[in-house]
Design a protein around this motif. Structure first.
Motif, mmCIF file in Angstrom:
data_model
loop_
_atom_site.group_PDB
_atom_site.id
_atom_site.type_symbol
_atom_site.label_atom_id
_atom_site.label_comp_id
_atom_site.label_asym_id
_atom_site.label_seq_id
_atom_site.Cartn_x
_atom_site.Cartn_y
_atom_site.Cartn_z
ATOM 1 N N ALA A 1 -4.626 4.917 -4.364
ATOM 2 C CA ALA A 1 -3.707 4.274 -3.415
ATOM 3 C C ALA A 1 -4.048 4.689 -1.989
ATOM 4 O O ALA A 1 -4.113 3.860 -1.073
ATOM 5 C CB ALA A 1 -2.267 4.648 -3.754
ATOM 6 N N ASP A 2 -4.293 5.987 -1.801
ATOM 7 C CA ASP A 2 -4.630 6.496 -0.473
ATOM 8 C C ASP A 2 -5.968 5.938 -0.001
ATOM 9 O O ASP A 2 -6.118 5.557 1.169
ATOM 10 C CB ASP A 2 -4.673 8.028 -0.519
ATOM 11 N N LEU A 3 -6.940 5.861 -0.926
ATOM 12 C CA LEU A 3 -8.248 5.297 -0.579
ATOM 13 C C LEU A 3 -8.101 3.864 -0.100
ATOM 14 O O LEU A 3 -8.694 3.457 0.914
ATOM 15 C CB LEU A 3 -9.187 5.357 -1.789
ATOM 16 N N GLY A 4 -7.307 3.081 -0.832
ATOM 17 C CA GLY A 4 -7.126 1.688 -0.466
ATOM 18 C C GLY A 4 -6.548 1.517 0.919
ATOM 19 O O GLY A 4 -7.010 0.664 1.709
ATOM 20 N N VAL A 5 -5.564 2.340 1.254
ATOM 21 C CA VAL A 5 -4.918 2.231 2.570
ATOM 22 C C VAL A 5 -5.845 2.755 3.665
ATOM 23 O O VAL A 5 -5.885 2.203 4.775
ATOM 24 C CB VAL A 5 -3.566 2.970 2.572
ATOM 25 N N ARG A 6 -6.598 3.803 3.383
ATOM 26 C CA ARG A 6 -7.547 4.304 4.383
ATOM 27 C C ARG A 6 -8.591 3.256 4.713
ATOM 28 O O ARG A 6 -9.036 3.138 5.864
ATOM 29 C CB ARG A 6 -8.197 5.599 3.889
ATOM 30 N N GLN A 7 -8.996 2.475 3.696
ATOM 31 C CA GLN A 7 -9.930 1.379 3.944
ATOM 32 C C GLN A 7 -9.292 0.319 4.843
ATOM 33 O O GLN A 7 -9.954 -0.262 5.717
ATOM 34 C CB GLN A 7 -10.365 0.754 2.625
ATOM 35 N N LEU B 1 -15.507 -3.690 -1.153
ATOM 36 C CA LEU B 1 -14.563 -3.759 -2.280
ATOM 37 C C LEU B 1 -14.024 -2.414 -2.764
ATOM 38 O O LEU B 1 -13.195 -2.387 -3.679
ATOM 39 C CB LEU B 1 -15.226 -4.486 -3.460
ATOM 40 N N ALA B 2 -14.464 -1.321 -2.170
ATOM 41 C CA ALA B 2 -13.968 -0.015 -2.629
ATOM 42 C C ALA B 2 -12.451 0.061 -2.524
ATOM 43 O O ALA B 2 -11.768 0.487 -3.467
ATOM 44 C CB ALA B 2 -14.625 1.109 -1.820
ATOM 45 N N GLY B 3 -11.912 -0.359 -1.391
ATOM 46 C CA GLY B 3 -10.463 -0.321 -1.200
ATOM 47 C C GLY B 3 -9.714 -1.281 -2.095
ATOM 48 O O GLY B 3 -8.770 -0.885 -2.802
#
Length: 533
Positions: A516-522, A455-457
């Motif tokens: 936003a970047d974290l979500g896409v990296r996930q 769920l981090a992303g």
């Protein structure tokens, strides 16, 4: 309910409109507001807008309800400074102003999430009767205890009243804000409304959202209200030793001691890997010697404990360790003035050769990055809950204002451009709450470890979406209220505070663009190998 049915000191005296019209001079000045008669003779020269406004032919001796509600909040009529001016009521006429009873849910459309809609006409797969009873109790508690203290503390800039914190501890609200878990076992939650085994993340979401509903207009207080506990104690509950838990957890949950999370520095915020605060072991290996600074630490000015992220070796995420540091020799804090009130206790923290027992290590040495990143999920989710609640309050404020305020003889809401802005605000609030509830359901069915992995992303993207929606709503609300939205006090005071403090949501717990970047990296990590169009 308005004061139309009574007058301080006895039975209401009845007047006809013709009788009121006779009192239209500086020696005897009456006006009508919502079927109530007010004698403004002695107040005439104290009126902030000057006496001429009250003596004008459209006000003196007339029904001034429309003019009053275009300029003032209805709650002003309950203020003892003005309610004492009421001398009677109109004969055979009644109040027409509808207000939610104190501590009750609002009947204004979209002022509440769909599951709390008037008459329970909307259904939800997530909430039970227990959740509904719990919400009503939390709304009443927030109105009775939190709101008065919030207004007072925003004015004087001091931390929340200890009596309020003790009452929260008595009902175990502090415990419940940390989510479901072993820390709830054997406790009586909200006077027994919910069993510890039945308590879930929807109950916790209700707490965050009800506390935040008194936040617009008192945002500093919302963050002051043991936000440090929510984000600072969780690492101890999840990764601390049994000894550390026995010593620290009870006194913090009971409101006897205060704690905060100290990760951000002037050198690094969302970039946790760029921190410079260092901890080196003493020669005998029994102590950590900590040196460095932390900045923008919520609750830091009055914290007794600091949950601190430190480098414990060469610059590397593999040499990052979390320590619990008590306020002791070498620990200094000073207040940072931000865009909201000092009641939040935002602090600059200095550690100067602070000696910390190695037993105060949270988790394993060198594995602090996992401790902090795991903690971020719950922290960001709790902030996301608050963002959704304040969006609702802004929608309610705008709907009320646009229906009661008149421009060129017509309600503001008669303008298509205004209805367009309201449509956008409502859509943002509804879409966001729906996503929030969906992820909350997933949290209810995942272990803490699964949440950290899966769920981090999604939570990062949820928070990003919410803060974008909230800032757009704040811009639209500002346009509707005009200059009132930049005036501290009066009819636009809640929107003024919302407009000024909503950018905090886009920074705290991780900047919007970083999330936003974290979500896409996930997402990229989960892409099936070899996928092609």
């Amino acid at each position: 309910m308005t004061p139309a049915s009574k007058v301080a000191g006895g039975r209401a005296k009845c007047f006809t409109r013709e009788e009121v019209a006779k009192h239209s001079t500086s020696s005897s000045l009456y006006i009508i507001i919502d079927a109530c008669i007010y004698d403004l003779t002695d107040f005439l020269h104290s009126h902030p807008g000057g006496s001429n406004i009250l003596l004008s032919s459209s006000v003196a001796g007339k029904d001034s309800s429309q003019a009053f509600f275009s300029l003032h909040r209805a709650e002003l009529l309950d203020d003892s400074r003005y309610s004492r001016l009421q001398v009677g009521v109109l004969d055979d006429e009644h109040s027409t102003i509808q207000r939610s009873a104190d501590g009750e849910n609002s009947s204004v459309p979209y002022a509440e999430p769909a599951w709390l809609s008037s008459g329970n006409t909307f259904r939800s797969p997530y909430y039970t009767d227990c959740h509904r009873q719990f919400q009503r109790a939390m709304r009443k508690f927030a109105h009775e205890f939190l709101k008065p203290d919030a207004i007072a503390r925003e004015a004087d800039g001091q931390r929340p009243n200890r009596r309020v914190l003790e009452k929260m501890a008595e009902l175990n609200i502090n415990c419940m804000r940390l989510g479901p878990g072993a820390h709830l076992r054997g406790r009586k939650l909200m006077d027994g409304l919910v069993n510890p085994e039945e308590f879930d993340y929807f109950h916790e979401m209700i707490i965050h959202q009800e506390i935040s509903r008194c936040g617009p207009g008192t945002r500093g207080y919302t963050d002051a209200l043991l936000t440090g506990l929510v984000i600072g104690l969780s690492p101890i509950l999840n990764f601390g030793s049994a000894e550390l838990k026995r010593k620290v957890v009870p006194e913090v949950l009971e409101g006897k001691k205060f704690i905060c999370l100290a990760v951000t520095e002037a050198f690094a915020g969302s970039d946790v890997g760029g921190l410079r605060c260092r901890a080196m072991k003493s020669d005998d290996g029994k102590w950590w010697i900590v040196n460095g600074t932390k900045k923008w630490i919520t609750n830091g000015t009055f914290a007794d404990y600091f949950t601190v992220g430190c480098l414990t070796g060469p610059n590397s995420s593999r040499n990052f360790t979390v320590l619990l540091i008590p306020r002791t020799t070498g620990v200094k804090t000073r207040q940072i003035r931000t865009s909201y009130s000092t009641t939040a206790g935002t602090a600059y923290v200095t550690f100067d050769n602070v000696r910390v027992p190695v037993q105060n290590t949270i988790g394993r040495e060198g594995e602090g990055l996992f401790v902090i990143l795991s903690n971020f999920n719950h922290e960001r989710w709790s902030m996301a809950c608050a963002t959704g609640a304040t969006m609702r309050v802004a929608v309610e404020e705008c709907l009320k204002y646009c229906t009661q305020h008149h421009v060129s003889g017509k309600p503001l809401i008669s303008q298509p451009v205004i209805r367009g802005k309201l449509a956008s605000m409502i859509a943002n609030a509804e879409a966001y709450q729906t996503w929030l509830e969906s992820l909350t359901y997933q949290m209810c069915h995942m272990s803490y470890k699964e949440q950290a992995d899966k769920l981090a992303g999604p939570i990062a993207l949820l928070k990003m979406f919410g803060t974008k929606c909230a800032r757009q709503n704040a811009r639209d609300a500002t346009q509707m209220f005009g200059a009132l939205a930049i005036t501290d006090g009066g009819i636009g005071r809640i929107i003024e505070n919302y407009r000024r403090t909503i950018p905090f949501d886009a920074l705290l717990g991780g900047a919007e663009d970083v999330l936003a970047d974290l979500g896409v990296r996930q997402v990229i990590r989960q892409m099936p190998p070899g996928t092609r169009l």
